[in-house]
Design an enzyme around this catalytic site. Structure first.
Site, mmCIF file in Angstrom:
data_model
loop_
_atom_site.group_PDB
_atom_site.id
_atom_site.type_symbol
_atom_site.label_atom_id
_atom_site.label_comp_id
_atom_site.label_asym_id
_atom_site.label_seq_id
_atom_site.Cartn_x
_atom_site.Cartn_y
_atom_site.Cartn_z
ATOM 1 C CE1 TYR A 260 -4.171 1.853 0.547
ATOM 2 C CE2 TYR A 260 -2.635 3.390 1.575
ATOM 3 C CZ TYR A 260 -3.885 3.128 1.027
ATOM 4 O OH TYR A 260 -4.810 4.114 0.941
ATOM 5 C CG PHE B 207 -7.314 18.169 -24.139
ATOM 6 C CD1 PHE B 207 -7.383 17.653 -25.426
ATOM 7 C CD2 PHE B 207 -7.566 17.331 -23.077
ATOM 8 C CE1 PHE B 207 -7.712 16.320 -25.643
ATOM 9 C CE2 PHE B 207 -7.892 15.990 -23.286
ATOM 10 C CZ PHE B 207 -7.956 15.484 -24.573
ATOM 11 C CB THR B 208 -12.184 17.659 -23.766
ATOM 12 O OG1 THR B 208 -11.228 16.600 -23.728
ATOM 13 C CG2 THR B 208 -12.594 17.910 -25.218
ATOM 14 C CG ASP C 219 -1.711 18.386 -21.658
ATOM 15 O OD1 ASP C 219 -1.147 17.283 -21.633
ATOM 16 O OD2 ASP C 219 -2.934 18.511 -21.836
ATOM 17 C CE LYS D 265 -4.204 10.400 -24.092
ATOM 18 N NZ LYS D 265 -4.373 11.771 -23.731
ATOM 19 N NE ARG E 194 -10.967 15.400 -29.278
ATOM 20 C CZ ARG E 194 -11.616 15.015 -28.174
ATOM 21 N NH1 ARG E 194 -12.894 15.308 -28.012
ATOM 22 N NH2 ARG E 194 -11.019 14.330 -27.234
ATOM 23 C CG PHE F 20 -16.720 14.672 -26.337
ATOM 24 C CD1 PHE F 20 -16.482 15.773 -25.537
ATOM 25 C CD2 PHE F 20 -15.840 13.603 -26.283
ATOM 26 C CE1 PHE F 20 -15.383 15.803 -24.684
ATOM 27 C CE2 PHE F 20 -14.742 13.628 -25.442
ATOM 28 C CZ PHE F 20 -14.518 14.733 -24.633
HETATM 29 C C1 LIG Z 1 -5.527 12.472 -23.022
HETATM 30 C C2 LIG Z 1 -5.191 13.852 -22.707
HETATM 31 C C3 LIG Z 1 -5.434 14.406 -21.448
HETATM 32 C C4 LIG Z 1 -6.195 13.663 -20.352
HETATM 33 O O1 LIG Z 1 -5.631 12.462 -20.007
HETATM 34 P P1 LIG Z 1 -6.492 11.167 -19.608
HETATM 35 O O2 LIG Z 1 -5.438 10.135 -19.344
HETATM 36 O O3 LIG Z 1 -7.384 10.826 -20.747
HETATM 37 O O4 LIG Z 1 -7.254 11.506 -18.385
HETATM 38 C C5 LIG Z 1 -5.019 15.699 -21.222
HETATM 39 N N1 LIG Z 1 -4.425 16.428 -22.180
HETATM 40 C C6 LIG Z 1 -4.188 15.941 -23.413
HETATM 41 C C7 LIG Z 1 -3.529 16.786 -24.449
HETATM 42 C C8 LIG Z 1 -4.570 14.646 -23.725
HETATM 43 O O5 LIG Z 1 -4.374 14.186 -24.961
#
Ligand SMILES: *Cc1c(COP(=O)(O)O)cnc(C)c1O
Length: 463
Positions: A72, A124-125, A215, A258, A382, A448
């Site tokens: 943990y 970004f969303t 980011d 990613k 998008r 979306f």
């Molecule tokens: C995917 C993404 C996020 C958010 O990450 P999650 O792992 O999906 O929560 C933030 N900023 C960018 C540019 C992304 O592509």
């Protein structure tokens, strides 16, 4: 057309995929409310919805799962992850989270006071959602070319320094929580930011006493595009460019789903002791103890290996080449695509593909649906649907109305890409018969993901 160098891997384990018959695709699409997010994976042939968590892990990552320390607190797996992130990105503190939006949450809550602004190179969303949840207001300061799918500039993700300076003058630096640089800019077609621009942005912010955040979800792709396009960094190792990018910022929120070849994970990294302390404390509340952040020990291990693999030049070079290959094939088919090609996806310009549709016909949402119906390929909208509504309840109308064909890492081969280009090319030739969509259900947050639609029959065939 350039030929693609062979994939720098061979396949050790396979997962069957199946193209379901056309009548079934039509039925499944209807059940999903014409939203590709609501389709079941088993009904999808080639899944280009996202590159997020859909990557194939290497043999070394799979092997690392077995040594996961599931303690943990204070697990060895966290120590290995922390060491890898310190080595590769160069930050002192690491707070793991379940994925990128977990890190965005900790960062936004720590650094934004209600009523403060966050300026950035296009929204970004999830990032904007967390900024707004913390009481912040997002201000877009990206260069104008980013909004033009036809402009062929090498760094369409750059911050417009004039816009940023005028914005800081207008609201005053004390009203700005931080400046957020997305590298590359997902919503603008995966367009990169140059190191020159990052350095100048950071210098301007430092002069004004404003913090800078990156980011870093696809920072390695941005580094590889710098190496390919920025004279001063031509041919330098991607690992070196990535470190230099990180040196410019005070903190970085990362979705590890990613670049880092894992299926789940994220982290916040910083040299700032105060931010680390605040984020670690919030982590306990929202994610889990600050040495696992909602992840299993084995996830931390796979991520630690992935972070070191992602900066090896042959992997990232092949990825960029795959994206460019798909883009060139689509271009040759006459399909309108955003150029230059970015690092993670090819973006189809839905407005140019379906010129007979109005913005209210949701052209990109519709195109994503018709692509699935035509060939079983799953893509993502998008455009106006992703952009959501503003604080007065009006639809935000982004300049770009795009369909994203996203390539998972190390998953598909050249024959898959050839199929995608050929089928979307065929769809393009019968574009005049494709109708638009309208909302039948619209969720409040990040609409979306869960919205439902129906075709707008009245406009079929309209000029
Ligand atoms: C995917 C993404 C996020 C958010 O990450 P999650 O792992 O999906 O929560 C933030 N900023 C960018 C540019 C992304 O592509």
């Amino acid at each position: 057309m350039k030929t693609l160098l062979p994939e720098p891997y061979k396949i050790k384990m396979i997962e069957p995929i199946r193209l379901v018959p056309a009548v079934e695709r039509k039925a499944r699409l209807k059940e999903a409310g014409w939203n590709t997010f609501l389709l079941n994976s088993r009904d999808v042939y080639i899944d280009l919805l996202t590159d997020s968590g859909t990557n194939a892990m290497s043999d070394m990552q799979w092997a690392a799962l077995m040594v996961g320390d599931e303690a943990y607190a204070g697990s060895r797996s966290f120590e290995r992850l922390e060491a890898a992130i310190r080595d590769v990105y160069g930050f002192k503190h690491v707070v793991p989270t379940h994925q990128g939006r977990g890190a965005e949450h900790l960062l936004s809550k720590s650094w934004i006071k209600p009523g403060q602004y966050v300026a950035g190179n296009m929204y970004f969303t999830t990032t904007r959602a967390h900024i707004e949840l913390a009481g912040g207001i997002f201000e877009d300061v990206i260069v104008d070319e980013a909004h033009d799918p036809r402009a062929e500039a090498p760094f369409k993700g750059n911050v417009d320094l004039g816009k940023l300076e005028r914005f800081l003058d207008r609201v005053g630096p004390q009203k700005v929580a931080y400046v957020a640089i997305g590298c590359p800019v997902n919503m603008a077609g995966g367009q990169p930011v140059s190191l020159e621009n990052m350095t100048a942005t950071a210098a301007l912010c430092r002069r004004r006493g404003v913090r800078v955040v990156m980011d870093g979800a696809r920072a390695v792709e941005n580094a590889a595009m710098i190496r390919a396009r920025e004279a001063a960094w031509k041919g330098r190792p991607v690992a070196e460019i990535l470190k230099e990018m990180c040196r410019q910022v005070d903190a970085m929120a990362v979705s590890a789903k990613k670049d880092a070849y894992v299926n789940i994970g994220g982290f916040l990294a910083t040299d700032d002791d105060g931010l680390c302390e605040s984020a670690q404390n919030l982590c306990v509340l929202f994610e889990g103890l600050h040495t696992y952040g909602g992840l299993a020990g084995r996830d931390l291990e796979a991520l630690a290996v992935g972070v070191r693999e992602m900066v090896q030049d042959e992997w990232i070079e092949h990825r960029l080449a795959q994206v460019a290959y798909l883009g060139e094939r689509l271009d040759a088919e006459g399909v309108p695509v955003v150029k230059p090609f970015g690092g993670h996806a090819v973006f189809v310009d839905a407005r140019a593909f379906l010129p007979h549709l109005e913005s209210d016909d949701l052209p990109a949402q519709a195109l994503a649906a018709w692509i699935y119906e035509a060939c079983g390929v799953r893509a993502m909208e998008r455009g106006v649907v992703s952009a959501g509504r503003d604080d007065r309840g009006r639809n935000r109308r982004p300049s770009l109305e795009l369909v994203r064909l996203t390539l998972p890492r190390r998953v598909y081969t050249q024959t898959h890409l050839d199929y995608v280009a050929r089928e979307i090319g065929a769809l393009h030739r019968r574009r005049a018969e494709l109708p638009g969509l309208r909302f039948v259900k619209e969720p409040k947050h990040l609409r979306f993901f869960q919205a439902r639609f129906e075709p707008v029959p009245a406009r079929v065939g309209a000029a």
